[in-house]
Motif scaffolding. Structure first.
Motif, PDB file in Angstrom:
ATOM      1  N   SER A  35      42.364  47.315  44.835  1.00 60.30           N
ATOM      2  CA  SER A  35      43.756  47.796  44.811  1.00 60.30           C
ATOM      3  C   SER A  35      44.790  46.675  44.835  1.00 60.30           C
ATOM      4  CB  SER A  35      44.025  48.691  46.021  1.00 60.30           C
ATOM      5  OG  SER A  35      43.206  49.818  45.986  1.00 60.30           O
ATOM      6  N   GLY A  36      44.354  45.444  45.031  1.00 56.46           N
ATOM      7  CA  GLY A  36      45.296  44.323  45.043  1.00 56.46           C
ATOM      8  C   GLY A  36      45.865  44.028  46.414  1.00 56.46           C
ATOM      9  N   LEU A  37      45.301  44.648  47.458  1.00 53.35           N
ATOM     10  CA  LEU A  37      45.823  44.424  48.811  1.00 53.35           C
ATOM     11  C   LEU A  37      45.204  43.197  49.466  1.00 53.35           C
ATOM     12  CD1 LEU A  37      45.674  48.168  49.874  1.00 53.35           C
ATOM     13  CD2 LEU A  37      47.769  46.835  49.578  1.00 53.35           C
ATOM     14  N   ILE A  38      44.025  42.815  48.976  1.00 55.61           N
ATOM     15  CA  ILE A  38      43.351  41.625  49.499  1.00 55.61           C
ATOM     16  C   ILE A  38      43.010  40.746  48.293  1.00 55.61           C
ATOM     17  CG2 ILE A  38      41.265  40.766  50.675  1.00 55.61           C
ATOM     18  CD1 ILE A  38      41.037  43.424  52.103  1.00 55.61           C
ATOM     19  N   ARG A  39      43.203  39.445  48.435  1.00 56.68           N
ATOM     20  CA  ARG A  39      42.852  38.527  47.353  1.00 56.68           C
ATOM     21  C   ARG A  39      41.417  38.047  47.543  1.00 56.68           C
ATOM     22  NH1 ARG A  39      45.899  40.205  44.130  1.00 56.68           N
ATOM     23  NH2 ARG A  39      48.117  39.845  44.260  1.00 56.68           N
ATOM     24  N   PRO A  40      40.587  38.152  46.509  1.00 58.36           N
ATOM     25  CA  PRO A  40      39.216  37.651  46.633  1.00 58.36           C
ATOM     26  C   PRO A  40      39.189  36.127  46.617  1.00 58.36           C
ATOM     27  CG  PRO A  40      39.622  38.443  44.394  1.00 58.36           C
ATOM     28  CD  PRO A  40      40.869  38.741  45.186  1.00 58.36           C
ATOM     29  N   SER A  41      38.183  35.552  47.252  1.00 58.67           N
ATOM     30  CA  SER A  41      38.057  34.093  47.198  1.00 58.67           C
ATOM     31  C   SER A  41      37.263  33.679  45.960  1.00 58.67           C
ATOM     32  CB  SER A  41      37.359  33.578  48.462  1.00 58.67           C
ATOM     33  OG  SER A  41      36.103  34.218  48.608  1.00 58.67           O
TER      34      SER A  41
ATOM     35  N   ASP B 243      30.806  39.533  40.763  1.00 62.23           N
ATOM     36  CA  ASP B 243      30.558  38.503  41.782  1.00 62.23           C
ATOM     37  C   ASP B 243      31.724  38.333  42.761  1.00 62.23           C
ATOM     38  OD1 ASP B 243      28.995  36.662  43.073  1.00 62.23           O
ATOM     39  OD2 ASP B 243      29.582  34.981  41.794  1.00 62.23           O
ATOM     40  N   LEU B 244      32.212  39.457  43.270  1.00 59.10           N
ATOM     41  CA  LEU B 244      33.393  39.443  44.128  1.00 59.10           C
ATOM     42  C   LEU B 244      33.056  38.997  45.552  1.00 59.10           C
ATOM     43  CD1 LEU B 244      36.344  40.327  43.498  1.00 59.10           C
ATOM     44  CD2 LEU B 244      35.831  42.412  44.765  1.00 59.10           C
ATOM     45  N   GLN B 245      33.839  38.046  46.027  1.00 55.07           N
ATOM     46  CA  GLN B 245      33.642  37.570  47.404  1.00 55.07           C
ATOM     47  C   GLN B 245      34.961  37.624  48.163  1.00 55.07           C
ATOM     48  OE1 GLN B 245      31.345  34.001  47.934  1.00 55.07           O
ATOM     49  NE2 GLN B 245      30.378  34.220  45.925  1.00 55.07           N
ATOM     50  N   VAL B 246      34.878  38.115  49.397  1.00 54.94           N
ATOM     51  CA  VAL B 246      36.060  38.189  50.259  1.00 54.94           C
ATOM     52  C   VAL B 246      35.661  37.759  51.666  1.00 54.94           C
ATOM     53  CG1 VAL B 246      37.697  39.762  51.390  1.00 54.94           C
ATOM     54  CG2 VAL B 246      37.179  40.065  48.967  1.00 54.94           C
TER      55      VAL B 246
ATOM     56  N   GLU C  40      42.167  41.579  33.279  1.00 56.39           N
ATOM     57  CA  GLU C  40      42.003  41.108  34.661  1.00 56.39           C
ATOM     58  C   GLU C  40      43.102  41.686  35.533  1.00 56.39           C
ATOM     59  OE1 GLU C  40      40.642  37.728  36.118  1.00 56.39           O
ATOM     60  OE2 GLU C  40      39.445  37.104  34.389  1.00 56.39           O
ATOM     61  N   VAL C  41      42.726  42.245  36.679  1.00 59.35           N
ATOM     62  CA  VAL C  41      43.738  42.808  37.578  1.00 59.35           C
ATOM     63  C   VAL C  41      43.719  42.156  38.954  1.00 59.35           C
ATOM     64  CG1 VAL C  41      43.882  45.059  36.409  1.00 59.35           C
ATOM     65  CG2 VAL C  41      42.191  44.735  38.222  1.00 59.35           C
ATOM     66  N   ASP C  42      42.833  41.174  39.160  1.00 62.19           N
ATOM     67  CA  ASP C  42      42.676  40.669  40.530  1.00 62.19           C
ATOM     68  C   ASP C  42      43.812  39.780  41.017  1.00 62.19           C
ATOM     69  OD1 ASP C  42      41.239  37.924  39.625  1.00 62.19           O
ATOM     70  OD2 ASP C  42      40.322  39.639  38.616  1.00 62.19           O
ATOM     71  N   ARG C  43      44.782  39.476  40.138  1.00 59.80           N
ATOM     72  CA  ARG C  43      45.944  38.694  40.604  1.00 59.80           C
ATOM     73  C   ARG C  43      47.206  39.550  40.587  1.00 59.80           C
ATOM     74  NH1 ARG C  43      43.854  35.049  43.600  1.00 59.80           N
ATOM     75  NH2 ARG C  43      41.769  34.870  42.745  1.00 59.80           N
TER      76      ARG C  43
ATOM     77  N   VAL D 134      34.491  35.595  58.739  1.00 59.10           N
ATOM     78  CA  VAL D 134      33.687  36.790  58.420  1.00 59.10           C
ATOM     79  C   VAL D 134      33.595  36.946  56.905  1.00 59.10           C
ATOM     80  CG1 VAL D 134      33.486  39.298  58.676  1.00 59.10           C
ATOM     81  CG2 VAL D 134      34.458  37.939  60.534  1.00 59.10           C
ATOM     82  N   HIS D 135      32.382  36.792  56.379  1.00 61.39           N
ATOM     83  CA  HIS D 135      32.168  36.896  54.937  1.00 61.39           C
ATOM     84  C   HIS D 135      31.890  38.373  54.630  1.00 61.39           C
ATOM     85  CE1 HIS D 135      30.176  34.618  51.347  1.00 61.39           C
ATOM     86  NE2 HIS D 135      31.268  35.245  51.018  1.00 61.39           N
ATOM     87  N   ALA D 136      32.955  39.132  54.332  1.00 62.07           N
ATOM     88  CA  ALA D 136      32.833  40.598  54.247  1.00 62.07           C
ATOM     89  C   ALA D 136      32.199  41.056  52.931  1.00 62.07           C
ATOM     90  CB  ALA D 136      34.200  41.240  54.431  1.00 62.07           C
ATOM     91  N   LEU D 137      32.528  40.404  51.821  1.00 61.50           N
ATOM     92  CA  LEU D 137      31.886  40.719  50.539  1.00 61.50           C
ATOM     93  C   LEU D 137      31.235  39.445  50.014  1.00 61.50           C
ATOM     94  CD1 LEU D 137      34.607  42.907  48.724  1.00 61.50           C
ATOM     95  CD2 LEU D 137      32.756  43.669  50.235  1.00 61.50           C
ATOM     96  N   LYS D 138      29.923  39.554  49.734  1.00 59.99           N
ATOM     97  CA  LYS D 138      29.157  38.340  49.416  1.00 59.99           C
ATOM     98  C   LYS D 138      28.686  38.325  47.975  1.00 59.99           C
ATOM     99  CE  LYS D 138      27.509  38.486  54.182  1.00 59.99           C
ATOM    100  NZ  LYS D 138      26.452  39.107  55.005  1.00 59.99           N
ATOM    101  N   GLY D 139      29.583  38.651  47.048  1.00 60.60           N
ATOM    102  CA  GLY D 139      29.182  38.616  45.646  1.00 60.60           C
ATOM    103  C   GLY D 139      28.805  40.000  45.138  1.00 60.60           C
TER     104      GLY D 139
END
Ligand code: ATP
Length: 233
Positions: free
Chosen positions: A48-54, A6-9, A64-67, A14-19
């Motif tokens: 890759s850790g270059l953008i933080r998901p909301s 359920d990744l959102q960015v 977990e690697v998202d942080r 601009v809602h680039a990734l919607k889940g």
């Protein structure tokens, strides 16, 4: 091995990734196809850790690697190979290769891996002192792939490896991708050339405007009418 849930960015409004939810299992080649602007690069950059998901989570080998910072993600063995034009053009081929291995302590193994890279791409060995920016498009792709391999990935994410390549080189690069998988490295492949991607991968996800709209076995998707019309026509 890699699980995205359920990744959102968003970039501002601009809602680039919607889940986005997807999974890559050990030893697979999984491809993500989608038109320009669908969100493929955003997804890779987030993993890759270059953008933080909301919202949402990314786990790699159950952790977990998202942080984590991008270099920690690489150290865990989750490595993004950018498209070929993003090599260091003002550095030589040899220097670019060195950058790939710079965080490794096992220098003897690095030497062996380097020899293996030369056997996959003999042309690079002939060009070690050449400035990377003066390589042909195909040679630059090979260098990007080699640099990724030298960082000892467990899972390699490839961003558009066929971009700008003459057809004969596309075949070479895709042969190498299969060889890399046969060495035990798992692959997440982002590719505009849907036909080639589906021929190469075991499973696929189709991304449209930030959402997965279809997924499944590649061979099934190759015969799916909606996929044929939108991506294979
Ligand atoms: P392409 O294959 O053309 O590179 P893509 O599928 O990789 O496309 P992304 O680059 O992930 O797509 O872009 C997804 C959406 O997010 C697009 O609408 C794009 O305009 C927008 N976007 C990407 N980067 C940014 C940014 N830094 N700021 C604002 N919007 C962005």
């Amino acid at each position: 091995m890699l699980k995205v849930t359920d990744l959102q960015v968003s970039y501002g409004h601009v809602h680039a990734l919607k889940g986005i939810s997807l999974e890559v299992k050990q030893g697979e080649i999984v491809t993500l196809i989608g038109a320009n602007g669908a969100g493929k690069s955003t997804l890779l950059r987030t993993i890759s850790g270059l953008i933080r998901p909301s919202h949402g989570s990314i786990t790699f080998e159950e952790e977990e690697v998202d942080r984590l910072s991008p270099d920690t993600v690489v150290n865990r063995g989750l490595v993004q190979v950018p498209e070929g034009r993003k090599i260091f053009s003002n550095m030589t081929v040899a220097e670019n290769l060195k950058v790939g291995a710079y965080q490794r302590k096992d220098k003897e193994q690095v030497k062996e891996d380097l020899e293996e890279v030369y056997s996959l791409f003999p042309i690079l060995k002939d060009r070690l002192d050449q400035m990377a920016g003066t390589l042909s498009g195909g040679e630059q792709q090979m260098l990007a792939l080699s640099r990724g391999l030298l960082s000892k990935p467990k899972l390699m994410m490839l961003d558009e490896p066929s971009l700008g390549l003459a057809p004969v080189l596309v075949d070479t690069v895709f042969d190498v991708i299969e060889k890399v998988r046969d060495k035990g490295i798992t692959i997440l492949l982002i590719e505009q050339n849907a036909h080639l991607a589906l021929e190469t991968a075991e499973r696929a996800y189709v991304l449209e405007t930030g959402k997965i709209v279809l997924s499944g076995d590649s061979k099934t998707l190759l015969n799916d009418q909606a996929v044929i019309e939108a991506y294979l026509g």
